[in-house]
Design an enzyme around this catalytic site. Structure first.
Site, mmCIF file in Angstrom:
data_model
loop_
_atom_site.group_PDB
_atom_site.id
_atom_site.type_symbol
_atom_site.label_atom_id
_atom_site.label_comp_id
_atom_site.label_asym_id
_atom_site.label_seq_id
_atom_site.Cartn_x
_atom_site.Cartn_y
_atom_site.Cartn_z
ATOM 1 N N ARG A 131 96.588 114.553 -7.640
ATOM 2 C CA ARG A 131 98.057 114.686 -6.700
ATOM 3 C C ARG A 131 98.218 116.001 -6.696
ATOM 4 O O ARG A 131 99.278 116.491 -5.954
ATOM 5 C CB ARG A 131 99.417 114.201 -7.329
ATOM 6 C CG ARG A 131 99.766 113.142 -7.058
ATOM 7 C CD ARG A 131 100.605 111.874 -7.299
ATOM 8 N NE ARG A 131 100.081 111.643 -9.339
ATOM 9 C CZ ARG A 131 101.572 111.567 -9.637
ATOM 10 N NH1 ARG A 131 102.419 111.507 -9.179
ATOM 11 N NH2 ARG A 131 101.600 111.244 -10.567
ATOM 12 N N TYR B 262 101.099 117.268 -23.986
ATOM 13 C CA TYR B 262 100.317 116.781 -23.504
ATOM 14 C C TYR B 262 100.494 118.815 -22.949
ATOM 15 O O TYR B 262 100.606 119.330 -22.449
ATOM 16 C CB TYR B 262 101.170 116.739 -22.202
ATOM 17 C CG TYR B 262 101.362 114.903 -22.511
ATOM 18 C CD1 TYR B 262 100.265 113.770 -23.555
ATOM 19 C CD2 TYR B 262 101.661 114.233 -21.879
ATOM 20 C CE1 TYR B 262 100.202 112.554 -23.345
ATOM 21 C CE2 TYR B 262 102.050 112.749 -21.254
ATOM 22 C CZ TYR B 262 101.514 111.576 -22.940
ATOM 23 O OH TYR B 262 101.414 110.378 -23.143
ATOM 24 N N ASP C 34 100.054 118.737 -19.161
ATOM 25 C CA ASP C 34 101.012 119.546 -18.672
ATOM 26 C C ASP C 34 102.507 118.690 -18.462
ATOM 27 O O ASP C 34 103.363 118.757 -17.785
ATOM 28 C CB ASP C 34 100.764 118.026 -17.380
ATOM 29 C CG ASP C 34 100.532 116.841 -17.539
ATOM 30 O OD1 ASP C 34 100.798 116.539 -18.767
ATOM 31 O OD2 ASP C 34 99.937 115.843 -17.154
ATOM 32 N N ASN D 180 89.764 161.277 -1.098
ATOM 33 C CA ASN D 180 89.028 160.984 -1.978
ATOM 34 C C ASN D 180 87.722 160.191 -1.640
ATOM 35 O O ASN D 180 87.115 159.945 -2.815
ATOM 36 C CB ASN D 180 89.635 160.088 -3.054
ATOM 37 C CG ASN D 180 90.291 159.680 -2.226
ATOM 38 O OD1 ASN D 180 90.448 158.779 -1.956
ATOM 39 N ND2 ASN D 180 90.369 158.056 -3.433
HETATM 40 C C1 UD1 Z 1 101.958 108.338 -20.383
HETATM 41 C C2 UD1 Z 1 102.636 107.388 -21.534
HETATM 42 C C3 UD1 Z 1 103.466 107.338 -21.498
HETATM 43 C C4 UD1 Z 1 104.891 107.767 -20.874
HETATM 44 C C5 UD1 Z 1 103.831 109.122 -20.388
HETATM 45 C C6 UD1 Z 1 104.925 110.601 -20.197
HETATM 46 C C7 UD1 Z 1 100.548 106.066 -22.687
HETATM 47 C C8 UD1 Z 1 99.357 104.966 -22.034
HETATM 48 N N1 UD1 Z 1 101.333 105.510 -22.054
HETATM 49 O O1 UD1 Z 1 102.086 107.538 -19.132
HETATM 50 O O2 UD1 Z 1 104.230 105.347 -21.768
HETATM 51 O O3 UD1 Z 1 105.757 107.455 -21.106
HETATM 52 O O4 UD1 Z 1 102.182 109.195 -20.257
HETATM 53 O O5 UD1 Z 1 104.335 111.345 -19.148
HETATM 54 O O6 UD1 Z 1 100.282 106.473 -23.334
HETATM 55 N N2 UD1 Z 1 94.286 111.883 -20.452
HETATM 56 C C9 UD1 Z 1 94.014 112.275 -21.578
HETATM 57 N N3 UD1 Z 1 93.155 111.148 -21.517
HETATM 58 C C10 UD1 Z 1 93.357 109.638 -20.398
HETATM 59 C C11 UD1 Z 1 93.934 110.511 -20.020
HETATM 60 C C12 UD1 Z 1 95.503 110.602 -20.088
HETATM 61 O O7 UD1 Z 1 93.831 113.430 -21.879
HETATM 62 O O8 UD1 Z 1 92.389 108.842 -20.361
HETATM 63 C C13 UD1 Z 1 95.801 112.871 -20.860
HETATM 64 C C14 UD1 Z 1 96.447 114.042 -19.402
HETATM 65 O O9 UD1 Z 1 95.893 114.463 -19.192
HETATM 66 C C15 UD1 Z 1 97.802 114.181 -19.346
HETATM 67 C C16 UD1 Z 1 98.231 112.901 -20.704
HETATM 68 O O10 UD1 Z 1 97.191 112.217 -21.064
HETATM 69 O O11 UD1 Z 1 98.531 115.059 -20.408
HETATM 70 C C17 UD1 Z 1 99.155 111.987 -20.124
HETATM 71 O O12 UD1 Z 1 98.579 110.981 -19.063
HETATM 72 P P1 UD1 Z 1 99.002 109.985 -17.905
HETATM 73 O O13 UD1 Z 1 98.137 109.817 -17.164
HETATM 74 O O14 UD1 Z 1 100.119 111.273 -17.049
HETATM 75 O O15 UD1 Z 1 99.948 109.415 -18.426
HETATM 76 P P2 UD1 Z 1 100.645 108.306 -18.291
HETATM 77 O O16 UD1 Z 1 99.719 107.069 -18.016
HETATM 78 O O17 UD1 Z 1 101.516 108.565 -16.638
#
Ligand code: UD1
Ligand code: CA
Length: 490
Positions: A21, A118, A120, A403
């Site tokens: 995004r 995380y 991010d 210069n």
């Molecule tokens: C996740 C949580 C959710 C929480 C939310 C908070 C899970 C299943 N869900 O949701 O309960 O409310 O975060 O933001 O954990 N990432 C990896 N590898 C992957 C997937 C993700 O490293 O395979 C990392 C992403 O880079 C990111 C973080 O994990 O930094 C969260 O991933 P994202 O996909 O945003 O999480 P959600 O599924 O939204």
């Protein structure tokens, strides 16, 4: 101090996600706020927890992300273990890959407390992480999750509690019932785990859910069902758990972080007249009794010493401003400004500019690679590049160091107590000795000995009555005629 004493076995920072995004060729977590990448903020908070191991899990745009993380580690003198996530998707798999990498590296299973954050979530602080870890350890929990109450919890995993309020698990938005979707307590995605419980539970987590991912959140339910203590630490500061998925969220987080930095600086002795138009990177140092005027941006390694005044409308990147100096409406980078010196308004300081104490670089000056001694002044309209200027020298209006000969750069060396007249051009390489003068409009092509006056302009010759002869009847000729008549009438 129990809170600062906790030393987790590892912090695992998840950074494998795609971040589509952002609509960017740059990986999402390399986008910056307040001068530091998102992952840099996350690593900084993790590093200050002083874990035995700091792990980053990567996959998407792996090389760029891993290089950036490694470089960050080198700059901050910390070893960071890079773990690659495989093709199994999900936060659970990401953590598992992190643990496997650590276990392989130490040839031992990880034990103790493992913190997950995380890449991010840039506003998370070490203080809040410490609170999470100390609660986790004093309560003897197997899992402690950081939560927040949000008015709009859409998209987040929701915290499930039973009748006595104890945490039973987390349900993802996409898997939640209509009733569960009403829950306002969200999972931040930040946790403290007992390493052994985490490792064992992850082995049981499947990808049997709406997204086909291995959810880290499933660990809570599994631990709880095995009779382990699962608890939550809730924060009222929602900014600390918020992630940036697009540029709009990044901007909002950046503005909030800037607000926090500006307030921190004010609490530590800086007067900021207009926080709304003042932008200060997380890396900037401002000493006591500094004043920042409206419309000012301070970036990178900028360091403003006691009593200095910067702004208005000034942008400084990697600039040192000495004690009690003033820098007005200036754009500068890679420069050092001495104590009690003045710069501006409308001044462009380029890298390598070093201005001595009590020196001055005035209006409409551009400088680059120039060392200017104590008390020397370049007051108006000019360019000084690849030059060295001694002490208490006065460079006249409109002086230029030529210069560049079209192919190469050359140096100009000007001594101390020199006085150069307006519109002097120094054709480098050239040297001007101590105490020398130049005449107006001089083009200095040859070295000037100490104390000499350099003149290069031909003597002036006035061609009498030229205007009346060559431009008869013109307004100029009429004015000249009138002036002469007035003279003779007197
Ligand atoms: C996740 C949580 C959710 C929480 C939310 C908070 C899970 C299943 N869900 O949701 O309960 O409310 O975060 O933001 O954990 N990432 C990896 N590898 C992957 C997937 C993700 O490293 O395979 C990392 C992403 O880079 C990111 C973080 O994990 O930094 C969260 O991933 P994202 O996909 O945003 O999480 P959600 O599924 O939204
Ligand atoms: Ca997801």
């Amino acid at each position: 101090m129990s809170e600062s004493a906790v030393r987790p076995a590892a912090v695992i920072v998840l950074a494998a996600g795609a971040g589509t995004r952002m609509k960017s060729r740059t990986p999402k977590i390399l986008h910056t706020l307040c001068g530091v990448s998102m992952i840099g903020h996350a690593l900084g908070a993790a590093r200050d927890l002083d874990p035995e191991h700091l792990v980053a899990v990567v996959r998407h745009q792996r090389e760029k992300v891993a290089d950036h993380i490694t470089a960050w580690g080198e700059r901050h003198d910390v070893d960071i273990t890079i773990a690659d996530q495989d093709e199994v998707p999900g936060t659970g798999r990401a953590v598992e890959c992190g643990l496997e990498q650590l276990a392989a590296q130490d040839a031992l299973p990880v034990t103790g407390t493992v913190v997950v954050t995380y890449g991010d979530v840039p506003l998370l602080t070490t203080d809040l992480l410490r609170k999470l870890v100390s609660t986790h350890e004093t309560e003897g929990n197997a899992v402690t999750v950081l939560t927040a109450i949000l008015e709009d919890a859409t998209g987040y995993g929701r915290i499930l509690r039973d009748a006595d309020g104890s945490v039973t698990g987390i349900v993802e938005q996409k898997d939640a019932t209509a009733e569960q979707q009403e829950i306002k307590e969200i999972n931040s995605g930040i946790y403290a785990f007992d390493a052994q419980v985490l490792t064992e539970a992850l082995a049981e987590v499947s990808t049997d859910n709406a997204q086909g991912e291995k959810y880290l959140t499933d660990v809570l339910g599994i631990a709880r069902a095995a009779g382990r203590r699962v608890a939550a630490v809730s924060t009222k500061d929602r900014w600390q758990v918020e992630g940036a998925n697009d540029r709009i969220q990044l901007q909002a987080l950046g503005a909030e972080l800037n607000r926090r930095i500006v307030r921190w600086q004010m609490r530590h002795g800086t007067t900021v007249i207009d926080p709304a138009t003042t932008w200060i990177d997380a890396t900037v140092i401002l000493e006591e009794d500094t004043t920042i005027l409206p419309g000012t941006q301070l970036h990178g390694r900028t360091h403003v010493e006691c009593g200095a005044v910067v702004g208005p409308d000034t942008t400084l990147t990697d600039v040192v401003v000495g004690e009690n100096a003033t820098v007005t409406r200036t754009h500068g980078s890679g420069a050092r400004i001495g104590a009690d010196a003045t710069v501006g308004p409308f001044t462009y300081l380029r890298p390598g500019t070093v201005l001595g104490e009590e020196g001055k670089i005035g209006a409409f000056y551009e400088t680059k690679n120039v060392t200017i001694g104590r008390g020397s002044k370049l007051s108006h309209l000019g360019y000084a590049g690849d030059a060295e200027i001694g002490e208490y020298t006065n460079i006249g209006c409109g002086n230029i160091t030529a210069n560049y000969d079209g192919e190469n750069k050359h140096r100009t060396v000007i001594g101390s107590h020199v006085r150069t007249s307006s519109n002097t051009v120094f054709v480098a390489p050239v040297e001007v000795g101590d105490g020398a003068y130049t005449g107006a409009g001089a083009v200095v092509r040859k070295d000037v000995p100490p104390g000499a006056l350099a003149l290069s302009v031909a003597p002036q010759r006035n061609s009498e009555d030229w205007v009346e002869n060559k431009r008869p009847g013109s307004a100029a000729a009429e004015a000249a005629k009138k002036a002469k008549n007035d003279d003779t009438a007197e």
